[in-house]
Design an enzyme around this catalytic site. Structure first.
Site, mmCIF file in Angstrom:
data_model
loop_
_atom_site.group_PDB
_atom_site.id
_atom_site.type_symbol
_atom_site.label_atom_id
_atom_site.label_comp_id
_atom_site.label_asym_id
_atom_site.label_seq_id
_atom_site.Cartn_x
_atom_site.Cartn_y
_atom_site.Cartn_z
ATOM 1 C CB CYS A 43 61.977 -45.146 -36.529
ATOM 2 S SG CYS A 43 62.703 -43.565 -36.938
ATOM 3 C CD1 TRP A 441 37.055 -36.781 -60.856
ATOM 4 C CD2 TRP A 441 38.988 -35.744 -61.265
ATOM 5 N NE1 TRP A 441 36.895 -36.012 -61.981
ATOM 6 C CE2 TRP A 441 38.060 -35.364 -62.258
ATOM 7 C CE3 TRP A 441 40.284 -35.202 -61.323
ATOM 8 C CZ2 TRP A 441 38.364 -34.475 -63.293
ATOM 9 C CZ3 TRP A 441 40.587 -34.324 -62.348
ATOM 10 C CH2 TRP A 441 39.649 -33.966 -63.319
#
Lengths: 457, 457
Positions: A43, A441
């Site tokens: 990777c 939130w």
């Protein structure tokens, strides 16, 4: 003393060997490695070409000496050529060409995958010596490196715009090579919805990567002017001349060894295993990119990923010593950085979910990564997929600027998928907040609330 | 038409009002706000003083006009002075001093908290006019702002080294004020284990904040030379002269109104509510920093946090309209940025867990935020707490450099706590990986594997 043989020097084989040595230092472990480069981070190869990682040796997760220090034996440049299941013997061909039979008590096969050719003519003849490259091993890496050094190509066609294709487009661009990126589908990064793929596409545009979508490459030819990549588009034929061609159109499982030994092939042509990574052949385990992946929402599938290979290898290594570990399953979590954009996904997209019998609803949303009043906030774009019947989370896709913690925000969804949470439950989570790094939130919950609001309307 | 009154212009009251208007645009909603600054982000105040957020108006989550556009009525500069529960009337004193009775069908009380004085003498007389400050409202903010402008203090003592104290130490330092930070306990940020608090302490040292631990402040006096902060240490008495003193030693619930109305007080002296945020008084709900917090691992507790106030307010607003929402509970997730360090926690620490009847084991670990070969990797330090009997996750603490995605890595643990996962299950999670942003086993999983290894040995 038990003798465990692991075939494969990449994630699955090495993970199995490490786990076995960790659990029982008396176990005799041999790892059969086809090249000289065990435990390299495949990777990481694009970052070697971008120049961010130097020298290539630093791509090793562990050096051969590190591995041997755990007590395992490495057989480098050695090919596994046959398994005698009944006799518990592995036939190998060593670096000197000599064939040997190695007895084993337990065998873990991690032969991985091979680059796909996607039916492109010319790929069976043209090689790195012609300027046509794949990027799947350290050998491929050295071949491309040599080509770049010796020929100094000015233009490259990259066939494919998936994870590796995009990373290599960035690497080539950083090196000053003009890249044309060809994609079969309507948008780059086809593992995401096109709305989000378009954000990645725009980032490629910004960095002067020429992206051509809806183009199926049919063949590559070598001419006196260079390499010609030919294909078809909706509006007719396509041809492009380039100094170098990189083909990154996915992989196919490398199953020849286990197939000949009598293993069953399943999803995507990969070797079938149970959740303990047993092939059904006595004392033979399979793990990694050659193996089917149990997906927690889909059941058996083919989804070759390094993270999965590590986990499957670890399970196989433990069970080969008499353990009872099980691979808990993937939810298909993936992330990629493309220049200054990070794109992530986990779980199912709408059409995957519908095909699997779920009743999906997918809702898009945008939310700032942190309070807008604090400098440096950026929007994150979401696609949230849930089941309309019971509100269960099925999948999430996120794209944001580098630094917006998209890679670890997708992990909240991946954890929720593992636990089978509903989308409403994600809105209930006690997530962290400080103005420089979030909102009361969290952006994740702004997205799940948008999904809930859409189901009410 | 239902008339809902919400008392309090901060997170709980406004969230209740917004939720009610969202669910039913016909409901009549009045919000009674003690000052002129509804819906300000109190958590953002330190960044106003550091200069990162300007002007102060940008600290508003929403402007008064935004709020009114949702259809709610704001009564600014209005104090709620009494609740007539039986008559469903709220007594308020308006900006002109006139007392009024407002009829309601449903009442949500979000009167929040008040700064704690921690028994420090002098705090009842000395005010911002003397250079002694708290930082809990926009009024406090303006008072401190004026002081800084007019007196240009060179030295400040900050009493307390919790979240706000640390953020204000950074803000004052950025402004060129020499800060002495006093902490009662053995290490700063006492909500984390001292091993991790020490990393934050070192960051303060680097930025020339003078940190003095194990010092209990007993009194503050105004002298002709300036303010004298006195205290006691193990080795005797302590005194320090400063131009300005900021006292940030926590908060206490502001319950006077509900207490007089007959509500029950519980943990930390806060108002007791059920999971629907009902106080037990008919048609009266309580939410936010004046209210007990249901903790998923501890039951009722007092843990005033903005994230919780938002959630509780939303639940109260929904239920006041006849809904059946419940507050799912906190797990105590918190994060703070201190200069270039981010510190986060969720769940229980070892001693909290033991006191609550769990059988905790806490294990430390360090893991890189991403593959070390890719530039810019940094270690993240973890403390993982799990139950030795069943392996259940009880808590996690993380400290790392800004940019290591610590704030959203703690969310993986917070999600796992919500779902009741074991530590082994966290090691099974399919978390995202790309070399610039993670590892095949994420740092989170390197830490959970270290915990599992410790239980085997």
């Amino acid at each position: 003393m038990t003798h465990l043989i692991a075939i494969g020097g990449s994630d699955a084989g090495i993970s199995a060997a490490l786990r076995a040595r960790e659990l029982d230092p008396t176990v005799d472990v041999t790892v059969v490695v086809a090249d000289r480069y065990p435990n390299y981070s495949i990777c990481g190869i694009p970052y070697y070409f971008s120049g961010e990682v130097q020298p290539w040796q630093s791509l090793a997760h562990r050096t051969a000496a590190d591995l041997e220090a755990t007590g395992m034996n490495l057989r480098l440049d050695t090919w596994a050529t046959g398994i005698d299941v009944a006799g518990q013997r592995l036939e190998v061909r060593g670096p000197d060409g000599i064939i040997e039979q190695l007895g084993y008590d337990e065998l873990v096969v991690g032969t991985g995958a091979l680059p796909s050719h996607a039916g492109i003519t010319g790929l069976d003849q043209l090689t790195a010596d012609d300027g046509v490259h794949v990027i799947h091993s350290m050998g491929d890496t050295f071949a491309l490196d040599t080509r770049l050094d010796e020929r100094d190509p000015k233009t490259a066609v990259i066939v494919g715009a998936g994870y590796v294709g995009l990373e290599m487009a960035e690497a080539f661009t950083v090196r000053g090579i003009k890249v044309t990126q060809l994609q079969r589908g309507p948008e780059v990064l086809s593992t995401l919805d096109p709305e989000l793929g378009a954000i990645v596409h725009a980032e490629l545009d910004t960095h002067d990567v020429e992206v051509i979508t809806r183009t199926t490459v049919t063949g590559i030819e070598k001419t006196s002017d260079g390499l010609v990549v030919r294909g078809v588009r909706e509006d007719g034929r396509f041809a492009r001349l380039a100094d170098l061609v990189l083909v990154v159109v996915g992989v196919r499982p490398n199953t020849e060894l286990l197939e000949h030994a009598g293993a069953t092939l399943g999803a995507g042509g990969a070797v079938v295993v149970d959740e303990h990574m047993r092939t059904g052949l006595p004392h033979v385990y399979s793990a990694g990119d050659g193996t089917v992946t149990h997906h927690r929402l889909l059941g058996p599938t083919y989804l070759p990923l390094g993270t999965t290979a590590h986990k499957q290898g670890r399970v196989a290594g433990e069970n080969a010593l008499g353990g009872n570990a099980r691979f808990a399953g993937s939810v298909g979590t993936q992330v990629v950085k493309v220049f200054d954009i990070v794109a992530a996904r986990t779980g199912l997209r709408d059409h995957d979910a519908a095909a699997a019998g779920y009743q999906p609803l997918t809702v898009g949303a945008t939310a700032d990564d942190h309070k807008r009043y604090y400098p440096g906030s950026h929007p994150i774009s979401f696609q949230i997929t849930g089941d309309n019947r019971d509100g269960r989370l099925l999948g999430a896709q996120l794209v944001g600027t580098l630094g917006t913690e998209v890679a670890k925000r997708v992990d909240t969804f991946a954890t929720a998928l593992y636990a089978g949470l509903t989308i409403e439950q994600i809105s209930e989570l006690d997530l962290s907040y400080t103005p420089p790094l979030g909102s009361p939130w969290d952006a994740v919950q702004a997205a799940t609330q948008a999904w809930s609001a859409a189901t009410r309307s």
